[in-house]
Structures are given as C-alpha cells and as structure tokens.
Scaffold this motif. Sequence first.
Motif, PDB file in Angstrom:
ATOM      1  N   ALA A  81      46.317  40.343  17.897  1.00 24.66           N
ATOM      2  CA  ALA A  81      47.737  40.185  17.601  1.00 24.66           C
ATOM      3  C   ALA A  81      48.565  40.443  18.837  1.00 24.66           C
ATOM      4  CB  ALA A  81      48.167  41.137  16.490  1.00 24.66           C
ATOM      5  N   PHE A  82      49.651  39.680  18.993  1.00 23.44           N
ATOM      6  CA  PHE A  82      50.613  39.921  20.054  1.00 23.44           C
ATOM      7  C   PHE A  82      51.967  39.473  19.544  1.00 23.44           C
ATOM      8  CE2 PHE A  82      51.438  35.631  21.807  1.00 23.44           C
ATOM      9  CZ  PHE A  82      50.484  34.921  21.114  1.00 23.44           C
ATOM     10  N   PHE A  83      53.000  39.617  20.335  1.00 18.01           N
ATOM     11  CA  PHE A  83      54.341  39.263  19.906  1.00 18.01           C
ATOM     12  C   PHE A  83      54.946  38.204  20.819  1.00 18.01           C
ATOM     13  CE2 PHE A  83      53.787  43.194  17.751  1.00 18.01           C
ATOM     14  CZ  PHE A  83      54.608  43.141  16.644  1.00 18.01           C
ATOM     15  N   ASP A  84      55.627  37.237  20.229  1.00 18.76           N
ATOM     16  CA  ASP A  84      56.458  36.300  20.968  1.00 18.76           C
ATOM     17  C   ASP A  84      57.914  36.723  20.798  1.00 18.76           C
ATOM     18  OD1 ASP A  84      54.706  34.601  22.116  1.00 18.76           O
ATOM     19  OD2 ASP A  84      54.891  33.006  20.643  1.00 18.76           O
ATOM     20  N   ALA A  85      58.695  36.560  21.820  1.00 21.00           N
ATOM     21  CA  ALA A  85      60.114  36.874  21.747  1.00 21.00           C
ATOM     22  C   ALA A  85      60.908  35.581  21.728  1.00 21.00           C
ATOM     23  CB  ALA A  85      60.517  37.735  22.939  1.00 21.00           C
ATOM     24  N   ILE A  86      61.944  35.529  20.900  1.00 13.64           N
ATOM     25  CA  ILE A  86      62.731  34.318  20.690  1.00 13.64           C
ATOM     26  C   ILE A  86      64.037  34.399  21.474  1.00 13.64           C
ATOM     27  CG2 ILE A  86      63.886  32.905  18.946  1.00 13.64           C
ATOM     28  CD1 ILE A  86      61.904  34.037  16.907  1.00 13.64           C
ATOM     29  N   ALA A  87      64.406  33.307  22.148  1.00 16.74           N
ATOM     30  CA  ALA A  87      65.620  33.282  22.970  1.00 16.74           C
ATOM     31  C   ALA A  87      66.864  33.028  22.117  1.00 16.74           C
ATOM     32  CB  ALA A  87      65.495  32.208  24.039  1.00 16.74           C
ATOM     33  N   PRO A  88      68.007  33.582  22.536  1.00 14.69           N
ATOM     34  CA  PRO A  88      69.264  33.347  21.812  1.00 14.69           C
ATOM     35  C   PRO A  88      69.780  31.918  22.005  1.00 14.69           C
ATOM     36  CG  PRO A  88      69.385  35.320  23.202  1.00 14.69           C
ATOM     37  CD  PRO A  88      68.167  34.549  23.625  1.00 14.69           C
ATOM     38  N   ILE A  89      70.628  31.475  21.075  1.00 16.67           N
ATOM     39  CA  ILE A  89      71.282  30.172  21.132  1.00 16.67           C
ATOM     40  C   ILE A  89      72.793  30.386  21.089  1.00 16.67           C
ATOM     41  CG2 ILE A  89      71.689  28.001  19.912  1.00 16.67           C
ATOM     42  CD1 ILE A  89      68.809  28.047  19.007  1.00 16.67           C
ATOM     43  N   VAL A  90      73.502  29.706  21.998  1.00 14.04           N
ATOM     44  CA  VAL A  90      74.941  29.888  22.183  1.00 14.04           C
ATOM     45  C   VAL A  90      75.707  28.649  21.707  1.00 14.04           C
ATOM     46  CG1 VAL A  90      76.756  30.273  23.910  1.00 14.04           C
ATOM     47  CG2 VAL A  90      74.524  31.387  24.176  1.00 14.04           C
ATOM     48  N   HIS A  91      76.856  28.869  21.056  1.00 14.51           N
ATOM     49  CA  HIS A  91      77.742  27.762  20.699  1.00 14.51           C
ATOM     50  C   HIS A  91      78.409  27.217  21.962  1.00 14.51           C
ATOM     51  CE1 HIS A  91      77.535  27.948  16.315  1.00 14.51           C
ATOM     52  NE2 HIS A  91      77.532  29.267  16.418  1.00 14.51           N
ATOM     53  N   PHE A  92      78.315  25.902  22.158  1.00  8.31           N
ATOM     54  CA  PHE A  92      78.843  25.252  23.353  1.00  8.31           C
ATOM     55  C   PHE A  92      80.321  25.580  23.591  1.00  8.31           C
ATOM     56  CE2 PHE A  92      81.191  21.634  25.117  1.00  8.31           C
ATOM     57  CZ  PHE A  92      80.599  21.531  26.371  1.00  8.31           C
ATOM     58  N   GLU A  93      81.106  25.537  22.536  1.00  4.88           N
ATOM     59  CA  GLU A  93      82.553  25.692  22.683  1.00  4.88           C
ATOM     60  C   GLU A  93      82.949  27.080  23.178  1.00  4.88           C
ATOM     61  OE1 GLU A  93      83.374  26.781  17.981  1.00  4.88           O
ATOM     62  OE2 GLU A  93      83.903  24.814  18.759  1.00  4.88           O
TER      63      GLU A  93
ATOM     64  N   GLU B 158      79.715  32.971  21.688  1.00  2.00           N
ATOM     65  CA  GLU B 158      79.406  33.136  20.270  1.00  2.00           C
ATOM     66  C   GLU B 158      77.980  32.655  20.060  1.00  2.00           C
ATOM     67  OE1 GLU B 158      81.269  34.599  18.058  1.00  2.00           O
ATOM     68  OE2 GLU B 158      82.942  34.899  19.458  1.00  2.00           O
ATOM     69  N   PHE B 159      77.187  33.440  19.369  1.00  2.00           N
ATOM     70  CA  PHE B 159      75.755  33.169  19.253  1.00  2.00           C
ATOM     71  C   PHE B 159      75.412  32.591  17.882  1.00  2.00           C
ATOM     72  CE2 PHE B 159      76.300  36.476  22.415  1.00  2.00           C
ATOM     73  CZ  PHE B 159      75.498  36.022  23.452  1.00  2.00           C
ATOM     74  N   ALA B 160      74.786  31.425  17.903  1.00  2.00           N
ATOM     75  CA  ALA B 160      74.291  30.834  16.658  1.00  2.00           C
ATOM     76  C   ALA B 160      73.033  31.555  16.194  1.00  2.00           C
ATOM     77  CB  ALA B 160      73.989  29.350  16.865  1.00  2.00           C
ATOM     78  N   ARG B 161      72.287  32.096  17.149  1.00  4.46           N
ATOM     79  CA  ARG B 161      71.085  32.869  16.838  1.00  4.46           C
ATOM     80  C   ARG B 161      70.874  33.855  17.966  1.00  4.46           C
ATOM     81  NH1 ARG B 161      65.507  29.893  17.249  1.00  4.46           N
ATOM     82  NH2 ARG B 161      65.802  30.414  19.443  1.00  4.46           N
TER      83      ARG B 161
END
Length: 451
Positions: free
Chosen positions: A169-181, A320-323
């Motif tokens: 087992a290991f972990f993946d890290a997920i990158a944030p997503i930004v609103h363009f505006e 502003e972050f969508a995720r």
Amino acid sequence: MGPASGYAAAVTHDIHIIGGGLAGSEAAWQLAQAGHKVKLSEMRGSGHMTPAHHTDSLAELVCSNSFRSDDAERNAVGLLHREMRDLGSLILTQGDVHKVPAGSALAVDRDGFSAGVTAALEAHPNISIVRERVDQLPAEGLTIVATGPLTAPGLAESIGSATGKEALAFFDAIAPIVHFESIDFTTAWYQSRWNKIGPGGSGKDYINCPMSKDEYLAFHAGLLAGEKTEFREWENVPYFEGCMPIEVMAERGVDTLRYGPMKGVGLDDPRTGRWPHAVVQLRQDNASGTLWNMVGFQTKLKYAAQVELFRTIPGLEKAEFARLGGLHRNTFIKSPELLDPTLRLKARPNIRFAGQITGCEGYVESAAIGLLAGRFAAAELAGRTLAPPPRETALGALLAHITGEAEVETYQPMNVNFGLFPPIEGRSKKADRKLMYTSRARAAFSGWLPA
C-alpha cells in the motif's frame, strides 16, 4: 446509473471483469470488440464509493486530467499512445475526442471523457454493466481483476489469500483545481515552456505564476510548516515518486522544487523579460477552460492550510478552488512474482490482473495493461495464443517490467519510460537515442501487430 440495459445482468458472459476504471473499461472494450460477452462489475453506483472518486462514471479520472506527452517520436508515453491507438484503444479514442489544449501533451476534459467511455460501453451489445461490489475472487470462470489502487478491503483480503502475499500500500496525493476567473492576469501569463505548442494548441496551454527568490523562500517555509494530514496507523508511507506530495519534495532541500514542478527555465515573465526564480504552472482541466489544475501540486496539507498558503502565490491571491488536494490509499501486488507473461495469476490461471493493481503507474499505463489483459483473454477464449508484444515496444517494455523484469523485493509502481526498453547499443546523442528507441519500437510493433 444502472446496468447497460434491463436484461444486462442476466446475460450469459464469457468473462467477468471486476472494476470499471481505465483498465477494466479498456479490457471490456477489447474483449467485446473481439465478439466475447463481458460482464463488467463496478461498485460505484451501487451505494459504494471510494475515498477519491466523485461520480459513478466509468474511467473517472481522479488525479490529473493529463495523459502526458503525445510525442510518439521522442517520448515513451507518446509511443505508448500510438501503439494503443493502433490496437483500437477506447481510452485513447475518447481521449482524442475530449482533448483540451496542453502543449505537446494529451489532456482531456475529465467529465466529457468519462461520460464518453461510459456511453460507449453501455451501448455495446456484448457488454453488461452490473453495479455491484465484489468481495471475493470468483472461484471459477475467466476473470480480469482491474479494481485499481482503491480495491475494496474484502476483495483485497481475498486477493491476499489467493496470492499468499500481502498487498502493498502507498498513497497518491491529488492536486488542487482553480477556477479560471479567480486568477490575476496582471501577474500571471500564458506560455508553454520554451513556447512549445502541440497540435491544436494556441500558445495558451499553461498559465504561469512567477515567484521572486524571497517569495519562493517564504512559500517553501510555508510548505514545511503547514499543518498536514496525519496517517496514524500508516507510518513511513512509501510515496510513488511520480505523484510525490509537494511538501515531501520540499523536505528534500530548499531548491528541490525549483528543479522540479516549480522550475522557471524556458518561461519568460513578460514584466521582466527574464525567467522567474520559480514558477507555479496551471494546466487547463476542462474543455471550456473554466478549471485549471496546479501542475505537480499534489499535497497532503490540510484544506485550511492549502487555501492560506496557495493564496500567497503571485496571481493566485484571490484563487477560488473547485477542488483542494487530498490523499487516497493505493494497493498493488508483487506482479513480477505472482503473474505470468500474459498477466495470469500463476496460482489461479483463470484470473488475470490489469491496471494499477499490477504496479504500473499512470492513466495510460493502466489502460495499456487493461488492453493487453483483454487481448490475451480474447485469444484464450478463441483457442489461440497471443504472444506478448516485443520488449522493444512500449507495450512490451511495460509488460515485461510488470511480469518479470523488475526486482520483486523492491518492486514499486512505474510509469513507462525508455529505461524499461532494451538498451540501444553504442554511443549517440540523447535526442538521437530517443528517435532510435521509437524507430526500433515501430518496426518491432509492426511485426507483432495482430491481424
């Protein structure tokens, strides 16, 4: 979302595929196209969800929206793209349909892509999609296990019993997503590194947020000091190098990020005409261009710490972050010891494994191993033997790594790369060597390509 049709669950099948991610979806497509009846079991949509998925669509992309380089002349993953296209890959077909600008890379609108894959599989007369969680390996019948890195605990335990080995087992890290505006373009600007523009690109494939030395040093200190997710029972986490949390990279040295995801080389800040000390790049994440992901910014920082720190990045002060970023658990088996050259479990040859659970890493690699598992199984059902693709090909190099070339005790997830290929003899320039690898691969693939 239910089965493909009202009668789907009752259809007699030739093979059972467990898992509707990229690998399972590709395997199902290859078998169905060869005329075999496929039962595809997917737990999402049956009241069960993983820590990383957000929808019940098949082939959902949970991390980046990029399939990485599409350059088939000088890049191993681009070569893998070409080979998969030549074999009628559903994943590459839908990737091409739903691509968004990303320089020389193939990036996709993640929602359109997974919807396209789902629709194609639901419409195929040889595929029945059953929304169910499978907790035990089937006792008999041809089966492909493609449950991926988020295999449900019950099935993982069943796999462990069948293999006699503990899953790693290991972990993946997920990158944030930004609103363009919310991006400030008085500071940020569009540019691909070295101004490279891929097919269909516009020169606006990446947004760049520059940092001075002082800004970078403050950001680096913030990464080290920020509050992070605690693992409690999971200590000494063996992260995969290709999806390393940015704060873990920061711990390796003050300049590590400047030579990795935050390098400013090849990017000309229009305000100064010079390369910035460091830069944060954002890549388009959907077809409409409303969402952009922070390239290489996988993170285990807690949400509040992410918002506070990432808003210190020039150009993202009002982001502003969508995720936001996050972590999910990944599980894989010691494939070089457990699988034969056609991905069958040596202890139970009626079962094949495919995708990330085999220890390959990356969307394209996962789908590629699903493609091969499907083709090997289709040949078996037809009473034929399909030889593995030559080691000189991208498919063959990746398969060989998974099924025997890698060291068992140190086996870790791996992206396709020229280091997995048989070496080119003699000395040559780096650029020429890449062309030699791809030229040799095309010749070998052409000789193997099934009729």
